[in-house]
Write a protein that holds these residues in place. Sequence first.
Motif, short mmCIF file in Angstrom:
data_model
loop_
_atom_site.label_atom_id
_atom_site.label_comp_id
_atom_site.label_asym_id
_atom_site.label_seq_id
_atom_site.Cartn_x
_atom_site.Cartn_y
_atom_site.Cartn_z
N PHE A 1 0.81 -1.22 0.00
CA PHE A 1 0.00 0.00 0.00
C PHE A 1 0.84 1.28 0.00
O PHE A 1 0.54 2.22 -0.75
N PRO A 2 1.90 1.39 0.82
CA PRO A 2 2.73 2.60 0.73
C PRO A 2 3.31 2.82 -0.66
O PRO A 2 3.41 3.96 -1.13
N LEU A 3 3.68 1.72 -1.32
CA LEU A 3 4.21 1.85 -2.68
C LEU A 3 3.15 2.37 -3.63
O LEU A 3 3.39 3.28 -4.42
N LEU A 4 1.95 1.79 -3.55
CA LEU A 4 0.86 2.23 -4.42
C LEU A 4 0.46 3.67 -4.11
O LEU A 4 0.16 4.46 -5.02
N TYR A 5 0.45 4.02 -2.84
CA TYR A 5 0.10 5.39 -2.43
C TYR A 5 1.11 6.40 -2.99
O TYR A 5 0.74 7.47 -3.48
N PHE A 6 2.38 6.04 -2.93
CA PHE A 6 3.42 6.91 -3.47
C PHE A 6 3.26 7.07 -4.98
O PHE A 6 3.32 8.17 -5.52
N CYS A 7 3.01 5.96 -5.67
CA CYS A 7 2.86 6.01 -7.13
C CYS A 7 1.62 6.80 -7.53
O CYS A 7 1.56 7.38 -8.62
N GLY A 8 0.60 6.82 -6.65
CA GLY A 8 -0.63 7.52 -6.95
C GLY A 8 -0.47 9.03 -7.09
O GLY A 8 -1.39 9.72 -7.55
N ARG A 9 0.69 9.55 -6.71
CA ARG A 9 0.96 10.98 -6.85
C ARG A 9 1.16 11.38 -8.32
O ARG A 9 1.09 12.56 -8.67
N PHE A 10 1.41 10.41 -9.18
CA PHE A 10 1.71 10.68 -10.58
C PHE A 10 0.50 10.39 -11.47
O PHE A 10 -0.18 9.38 -11.28
N ARG A 11 0.23 11.27 -12.43
CA ARG A 11 -0.89 11.05 -13.35
C ARG A 11 -0.70 9.79 -14.17
O ARG A 11 -1.67 9.10 -14.53
N LEU A 12 0.55 9.50 -14.50
CA LEU A 12 0.84 8.32 -15.31
C LEU A 12 0.45 7.03 -14.59
O LEU A 12 0.19 6.01 -15.23
N TYR A 13 0.39 7.08 -13.27
CA TYR A 13 -0.02 5.91 -12.48
C TYR A 13 -1.44 5.50 -12.84
O TYR A 13 -1.71 4.35 -13.15
N GLU A 14 -2.36 6.48 -12.80
CA GLU A 14 -3.77 6.17 -13.10
C GLU A 14 -3.98 5.91 -14.58
O GLU A 14 -4.75 5.04 -14.96
N ARG A 15 -3.27 6.67 -15.44
CA ARG A 15 -3.53 6.60 -16.87
C ARG A 15 -2.84 5.43 -17.56
O ARG A 15 -3.31 4.95 -18.60
N ALA A 16 -1.71 4.97 -17.02
CA ALA A 16 -0.95 3.92 -17.71
C ALA A 16 -0.63 2.72 -16.82
O ALA A 16 -0.90 1.58 -17.21
N ALA A 17 -0.05 2.98 -15.64
CA ALA A 17 0.42 1.86 -14.82
C ALA A 17 -0.74 0.99 -14.34
O ALA A 17 -0.69 -0.25 -14.45
N VAL A 18 -1.79 1.62 -13.78
CA VAL A 18 -2.92 0.84 -13.27
C VAL A 18 -3.63 0.08 -14.39
O VAL A 18 -3.91 -1.12 -14.26
N PRO A 19 -3.97 0.72 -15.53
CA PRO A 19 -4.60 -0.04 -16.61
C PRO A 19 -3.75 -1.22 -17.09
O PRO A 19 -4.26 -2.31 -17.36
N ALA A 20 -2.43 -0.99 -17.23
CA ALA A 20 -1.56 -2.07 -17.68
C ALA A 20 -1.54 -3.22 -16.67
O ALA A 20 -1.59 -4.40 -17.04
N MET A 21 -1.49 -2.87 -15.40
CA MET A 21 -1.47 -3.89 -14.36
C MET A 21 -2.79 -4.66 -14.32
O MET A 21 -2.80 -5.89 -14.21
N LEU A 22 -3.90 -3.94 -14.43
CA LEU A 22 -5.21 -4.59 -14.42
C LEU A 22 -5.38 -5.49 -15.64
O LEU A 22 -5.98 -6.57 -15.55
N LEU A 23 -4.87 -5.04 -16.78
CA LEU A 23 -4.95 -5.86 -17.99
C LEU A 23 -4.17 -7.15 -17.82
O LEU A 23 -4.64 -8.24 -18.17
N MET A 24 -2.96 -7.05 -17.25
CA MET A 24 -2.15 -8.23 -17.03
C MET A 24 -2.81 -9.18 -16.03
O MET A 24 -2.90 -10.39 -16.27
N VAL A 25 -3.28 -8.63 -14.91
CA VAL A 25 -3.92 -9.45 -13.89
C VAL A 25 -5.20 -10.09 -14.42
O VAL A 25 -5.47 -11.27 -14.19
N GLY A 26 -6.00 -9.31 -15.17
CA GLY A 26 -7.24 -9.84 -15.72
C GLY A 26 -6.99 -10.96 -16.72
O GLY A 26 -7.67 -11.99 -16.70
N ALA A 27 -6.01 -10.75 -17.60
CA ALA A 27 -5.70 -11.79 -18.59
C ALA A 27 -5.20 -13.07 -17.92
O ALA A 27 -5.59 -14.18 -18.29
N LEU A 28 -4.35 -12.91 -16.90
CA LEU A 28 -3.83 -14.07 -16.20
C LEU A 28 -4.93 -14.81 -15.46
O LEU A 28 -4.99 -16.04 -15.48
N SER A 29 -5.84 -14.07 -14.83
CA SER A 29 -6.92 -14.72 -14.09
C SER A 29 -7.87 -15.45 -15.03
O SER A 29 -8.35 -16.54 -14.70
#
Length: 378
Positions: free
Chosen positions: A339-367
């Motif tokens: 959570f501290p890592l995610l909270y720190f990354c949340g300060r950047f716009r690129l986190y919501e626009r790129a990192a989170v979608p990419a991570m969700l896509l990877m997790v969703g495809a794997l699941s």
Amino acid sequence: MIPALHRMTACIAVLMLIALPAWAHKASDSFIYVDPTQAQVRIDLALRDLALVLPLDSNGDGKLSGAEVRKGREAITRLVDQGLTLSNGSGPCQLTGRQWGVSRHSDGPYAAGRYQVSCPDSQVPESITYSLLFEQDPLHRALVSVTNSQGERLGVLAPDDRTMSLGTSTGTFGNSLKLFTTFLYEGIIHLLIGLDHILFLLVLMLPPTLPLKPRRSTQAPRGRDLRNRLLELVGIVTAFTVAHSVTLALAALNIVTLPIAWVETVIALSIAVAALNVFWPILGHKTWKLAFGFGLIHGFGFASVLGNLTSGVSQTVVALAGFNLGVELGQLMLLVVLFPLLYFCGRFRLYERAAVPAMLLMVGALSLYWVAERASAI
């Protein structure tokens, strides 16, 4: 600008690495039932595990038929002789096969063998040593149930603890304490190697790190302070904890049981649904409700360890308490790190626009891959 970009790049890299280990396999268990007074021992080994070390699948179709298992009986027996030892002060005891067949646990078929134990001094065995499958899978565990004149007790054999005493010299409290700490540790390990559970928790942690959506199109996205985010996270984790604790207890005590193949499939599906719900809230914005609902299913997955060992054992409640607390500690460890890592990354716009979608896509495809893989085994 450049340092901020570097920090955001590091965030993305770390977040991607979180999901990469999810290709690893799930740990396996074997089950050993010892009756020292009757000088008998039974061992159940998963056929899927035996196929990793023995050439049982003679036609190479990826499935073991009854004929192939019967043909491999001699090889399986030799493997047991090499990796299972009962002994006392006079030395190792001899194992003589009495019954052999196939048993079924919640996660599939097992080769089961019952042996008569003959010690050199004609006395009862005092300890058991187990070393099967540890080289192939360092996460493998042997779950042991010991029956004697004082009742039943449980134990776990692992790569770093391969020998277990069959006596009760430590007394009732000492045995209960050892059992509690043993299953406390196993609960932590089970959570930390349960990659489907880890990914589900990861997805649940994402909403509290994202900025609130504007109420009207003319408004800018609203931020949230750390206190509000932590309160939201506490609500999510509490809901998940309460839910899986309830079904873990119900399943471990054999009050409610579900086919593990279906449970594991729904667990994989829950990850994909939770990932989709982050940006398309088809199940609503109340993430804690999602955590509670799917947490009920995850509890049945946690219970597959305890529920398969034995039923009616007097120390089941102690083992259950230790295991459940271990799961919670493992979960807390993940939250403290991620959570501290995610909270720190949340300060950047690129986190919501790129990192989170990419991570969700990877997790969703794997699941979804897990869903297809597990559904095919039903």
